[in-house]
Design a protein around this motif. Structure first.
Motif, PDB file in Angstrom:
ATOM      1  N   THR A 374      20.133 -59.973 118.002  1.00  7.39           N
ATOM      2  CA  THR A 374      21.212 -60.373 117.450  1.00  7.39           C
ATOM      3  C   THR A 374      21.640 -59.300 116.410  1.00  7.39           C
ATOM      4  N   VAL A 375      23.010 -58.907 116.744  1.00  6.10           N
ATOM      5  CA  VAL A 375      23.559 -57.974 115.839  1.00  6.10           C
ATOM      6  C   VAL A 375      24.671 -58.534 114.922  1.00  6.10           C
ATOM      7  N   ALA A 376      24.630 -58.892 113.631  1.00 10.96           N
ATOM      8  CA  ALA A 376      25.535 -59.537 112.826  1.00 10.96           C
ATOM      9  C   ALA A 376      25.694 -58.824 111.600  1.00 10.96           C
ATOM     10  N   PRO A 377      26.651 -58.897 110.788  1.00  6.86           N
ATOM     11  CA  PRO A 377      26.700 -58.465 109.299  1.00  6.86           C
ATOM     12  C   PRO A 377      25.848 -59.090 108.392  1.00  6.86           C
ATOM     13  N   VAL A 378      25.277 -58.101 107.578  1.00  2.32           N
ATOM     14  CA  VAL A 378      24.343 -58.743 106.681  1.00  2.32           C
ATOM     15  C   VAL A 378      25.048 -58.173 105.164  1.00  2.32           C
ATOM     16  N   GLU A 379      25.027 -59.190 104.177  1.00  7.42           N
ATOM     17  CA  GLU A 379      25.447 -58.884 102.962  1.00  7.42           C
ATOM     18  C   GLU A 379      24.419 -58.910 101.892  1.00  7.42           C
ATOM     19  N   PHE A 380      24.314 -57.899 101.067  1.00  4.51           N
ATOM     20  CA  PHE A 380      23.270 -57.888 100.053  1.00  4.51           C
ATOM     21  C   PHE A 380      23.959 -58.042  98.516  1.00  4.51           C
ATOM     22  N   VAL A 381      23.444 -58.848  97.703  1.00  4.90           N
ATOM     23  CA  VAL A 381      24.145 -59.145  96.295  1.00  4.90           C
ATOM     24  C   VAL A 381      22.936 -58.759  95.369  1.00  4.90           C
ATOM     25  N   ALA A 382      23.293 -57.826  94.497  1.00  6.64           N
ATOM     26  CA  ALA A 382      22.272 -57.536  93.717  1.00  6.64           C
ATOM     27  C   ALA A 382      22.883 -57.197  92.136  1.00  6.64           C
ATOM     28  N   VAL A 383      21.940 -56.976  91.174  1.00  5.04           N
ATOM     29  CA  VAL A 383      22.385 -56.933  89.567  1.00  5.04           C
ATOM     30  C   VAL A 383      21.724 -55.752  89.195  1.00  5.04           C
ATOM     31  N   ARG A 384      22.602 -54.936  88.565  1.00  6.08           N
ATOM     32  CA  ARG A 384      22.051 -53.432  87.945  1.00  6.08           C
ATOM     33  C   ARG A 384      21.075 -53.876  86.712  1.00  6.08           C
ATOM     34  N   GLU A 385      21.382 -54.866  85.947  1.00  3.57           N
ATOM     35  CA  GLU A 385      20.758 -55.216  84.912  1.00  3.57           C
ATOM     36  C   GLU A 385      19.737 -56.345  85.043  1.00  3.57           C
ATOM     37  N   PRO A 386      18.334 -56.059  84.857  1.00  2.00           N
ATOM     38  CA  PRO A 386      17.265 -57.144  84.974  1.00  2.00           C
ATOM     39  C   PRO A 386      17.670 -58.559  84.413  1.00  2.00           C
ATOM     40  N   GLY A 387      17.362 -59.651  84.822  1.00  2.38           N
ATOM     41  CA  GLY A 387      17.245 -60.794  84.015  1.00  2.38           C
ATOM     42  C   GLY A 387      16.201 -61.293  83.348  1.00  2.38           C
ATOM     43  N   HIS A 388      15.190 -60.382  83.189  1.00  2.00           N
ATOM     44  CA  HIS A 388      13.924 -60.645  82.500  1.00  2.00           C
ATOM     45  C   HIS A 388      13.466 -59.519  81.605  1.00  2.00           C
ATOM     46  N   ALA A 389      12.495 -59.760  80.810  1.00  2.00           N
ATOM     47  CA  ALA A 389      12.118 -58.808  79.868  1.00  2.00           C
ATOM     48  C   ALA A 389      10.773 -58.240  80.019  1.00  2.00           C
ATOM     49  N   ILE A 390      10.329 -58.518  81.501  1.00  2.00           N
ATOM     50  CA  ILE A 390       8.936 -57.876  82.104  1.00  2.00           C
ATOM     51  C   ILE A 390       8.930 -56.459  81.898  1.00  2.00           C
ATOM     52  N   GLY A 391       8.123 -55.771  81.429  1.00  2.00           N
ATOM     53  CA  GLY A 391       8.082 -54.324  81.672  1.00  2.00           C
ATOM     54  C   GLY A 391       7.618 -53.705  83.010  1.00  2.00           C
ATOM     55  N   GLY A 392       7.472 -52.517  83.133  1.00  2.00           N
ATOM     56  CA  GLY A 392       7.087 -51.921  84.457  1.00  2.00           C
ATOM     57  C   GLY A 392       8.181 -51.526  85.318  1.00  2.00           C
ATOM     58  N   ASP A 393       7.924 -51.758  86.690  1.00  2.00           N
ATOM     59  CA  ASP A 393       8.880 -51.273  87.664  1.00  2.00           C
ATOM     60  C   ASP A 393       9.490 -52.408  88.379  1.00  2.00           C
ATOM     61  N   HIS A 394       9.510 -53.694  88.068  1.00  2.00           N
ATOM     62  CA  HIS A 394       9.875 -54.815  88.745  1.00  2.00           C
ATOM     63  C   HIS A 394      11.275 -54.668  89.126  1.00  2.00           C
ATOM     64  N   HIS A 395      12.054 -54.287  88.223  1.00  2.00           N
ATOM     65  CA  HIS A 395      13.612 -54.176  88.475  1.00  2.00           C
ATOM     66  C   HIS A 395      14.079 -52.915  89.495  1.00  2.00           C
ATOM     67  N   ALA A 396      13.340 -52.010  89.194  1.00  2.00           N
ATOM     68  CA  ALA A 396      13.619 -50.739  89.970  1.00  2.00           C
ATOM     69  C   ALA A 396      13.031 -51.037  91.533  1.00  2.00           C
ATOM     70  N   GLN A 397      11.720 -51.368  91.369  1.00  2.00           N
ATOM     71  CA  GLN A 397      11.508 -51.883  93.229  1.00  2.00           C
ATOM     72  C   GLN A 397      12.226 -52.865  93.838  1.00  2.00           C
TER      73      GLN A 397
END
Length: 511
Positions: A374-397
């Motif tokens: 099956t080939v059909a459009p896929v839509e990605f929704v993301a946010v540049r700023e993280p919604g948490h204060a946890i350190g490390g690379d969570h948001h970059a990943q």
């Protein structure tokens, strides 16, 4: 009036021309990224990986002109009849302060009544809100509270939709009857599931020692007389317009849980963001109008390209309910078999909307997206700023995974590349080959706050309206939902004749 048949013919010709094109080459073409990327109200839209080109966009603009898009858009904002099967307008834009006509003044009055009640309840010691509704009366508020409620200082919110008593039982277990307000949301104040849950909630309050359960009820409805007759105090009844459909209603008093949880300023910011998107949609020409283009691309994929699904994946835990919300918005609006004038449709009117949350979905459904038939459009929704204060690379990943999925769907992997990774094993190489050339779009928010969420949700509403307009259908009725209700009522009342299979199941279920 322009010829819609000719416009569809041009679209079919554009699709035939592109059917053998290499999407990777299209994406790499000079100027394409600038032509298919847009920034509106803190949201960045990248449509460059969709299987369209300038000729397709021109043909879609031709269909918009032939379908009377400009006039339909003007009618929506003027409060004119855009829902012909029910003979009324669709005034959700007025509920947030956009548009013109008498609906705008009434919505402002309703909003002021809502604000007064919010301020009263937030100061009266209420600690829990038990919000009861179904469909848009629950999906919209649930999305708002899940996305924005963590930072709120008001009552905790529990939302119940399902008639299954387990849902109400679990929600009530997290509330204290003495400090709980029950919010009952029903346009007609007769919705079977909602009113059954509401009656049970009253019983729960009484069992918890509340002497006057109805004194702790707030009603949100387009039938305030029924709510008052049910026993809700007049100053606890919040009206909204009959012309605001459930799946478009979170801008009205249906959005009460967000205002109670986070305060009026947050709810007002949500409306501000939606109005900003309204201004863009109402005033910008089709070729640069982001919701209009997105709706046209949906028509291109489903009605022209025959692609029956559209996957939506939010790479932000706060938007985990987005796909569920869009399922109702898009499929209840545009899942129609006839035009607005009652003529049978000869093309698909709406894709099956589905999706999930990244990165969880990558370990569940992305196998099919990358290598399935099956080939059909896929839509990605993301946010540049993280919604948490946890350190490390969570948001970059998180963001890296999101962007990598779109790149991988586009690029794929050739058999030769796979063979080099498979030690010469042809069978293994075949299993590791990815066809690529799979379309996707990305929406990247600068941050997730009330204003950007308002703009995002208004974008999806206008996108759905645009697709309906190009298809010539009515996105504001839902007669398919009504049939199921009628059958359920007949089953409960007895005496109706059902098919042998259903009758046997009824006997086995004890109905």
């Amino acid at each position: 009036m322009p010829d819609t048949a000719a416009a569809w013919h041009q679209l079919d010709a554009a699709h035939a021309r592109l059917s053998g094109a290499d999407l990777k080459e299209l994406v790499a073409a000079p100027g394409r990224l600038d032509a298919l990327s847009f920034d509106v109200e803190g949201l960045h839209y990248d449509f460059a990986k969709l299987a369209v080109d300038a000729g397709a966009v021109e043909a879609l603009a031709g269909l918009a002109s032939a379908a009377g898009f400009d006039a339909a858009r003007a009618a929506l904002f003027a409060g004119a009849v855009v829902n012909p099967s029910e003979g009324r307008g669709a005034t959700h834009v007025h509920a947030r302060g956009s548009g013109s006509g008498p609906a705008l003044a009434q919505a402002a009055a309703d909003r002021e009544a809502m604000r007064t009640l919010v301020e009263r309840v937030r100061g009266d010691g209420t600690r829990h809100i038990l919000h009861i509704g179904i469909g848009g009366s629950a999906l919209g508020p649930a999305l708002l509270v899940d996305a924005l409620g963590a930072g709120g200082d008001g009552p905790a919110v529990e939302i119940v939709a399902n008639i299954d008593g387990v849902a109400l039982e679990r929600a009530a277990a997290r509330c204290d009857p003495a400090t709980t307000r029950v919010v009952v949301v029903s346009k007609t104040f007769t919705t079977q599931e909602t009113m059954t849950n509401a009656a049970s909630a009253l019983d729960w309050l009484a069992r918890g020692g509340v002497a006057e359960p109805r004194a702790q009820v707030i009603a949100v409805t387009a039938a305030p007389d029924r709510a008052r007759a049910w026993g809700v105090a007049a100053d606890a009844v919040l009206p909204f317009a009959e012309s605001v459909g459930g799946r478009y209603s979170l801008w009205s008093a249906v959005g009460l849980p967000l205002a109670l949880r986070c305060g009026w300023d947050v709810f007002a910011a949500l409306l501000d963001g939606a109005r900003a998107m309204d201004t863009h949609f109402e005033g910008v020409p089709f070729a640069a109008n982001v919701p209009a283009l997105a709706g046209a691309f949906d028509v291109w994929a489903s009605a022209v390209g025959g692609q029956a699904t559209r996957g939506v994946f939010a790479y932000d835990e706060r938007l985990r309910l987005l796909a569920s919300f869009l399922q109702q918005l898009e499929m209840e609006s545009n899942g129609k078999r006839v035009t607005a004038t009652g003529e049978p449709m000869t093309r698909a009117t709406g894709a099956v909307t589905w999706g999930g949350t990244g990165t969880d979905a990558q370990h569940a459904v992305f196998q099919l997206l990358h290598q399935g038939p099956t080939v059909a459009p896929v839509e990605f929704v993301a946010v540049r700023e993280p919604g948490h204060a946890i350190g490390g690379d969570h948001h970059a990943q998180l963001l890296g995974n999101c962007l990598a999925q779109g790149a991988a769907l586009l690029r794929g992997r050739t058999f030769e590349e796979a063979l080099a990774k498979s030690g010469g094993d042809h069978a293994l190489a075949a299993a590791k080959t990815f066809p690529g050339n799979r379309p996707s779009a990305t929406i990247l928010l600068d941050r997730l706050d009330a204003r950007t969420l308002g703009a995002l949700l208004a974008f999806y509403e206008h996108r759905t309206f645009t697709a309906a307009t190009l298809l010539g259908i009515n996105p504001f009725d839902q007669w398919g939902v009504e049939l199921g209700k009628e059958m359920a009522n007949a089953m409960g009342e007895g005496g109706a004749a059902f098919d042998p299979s259903t009758a046997a199941l009824m006997r086995r279920a004890g109905l």
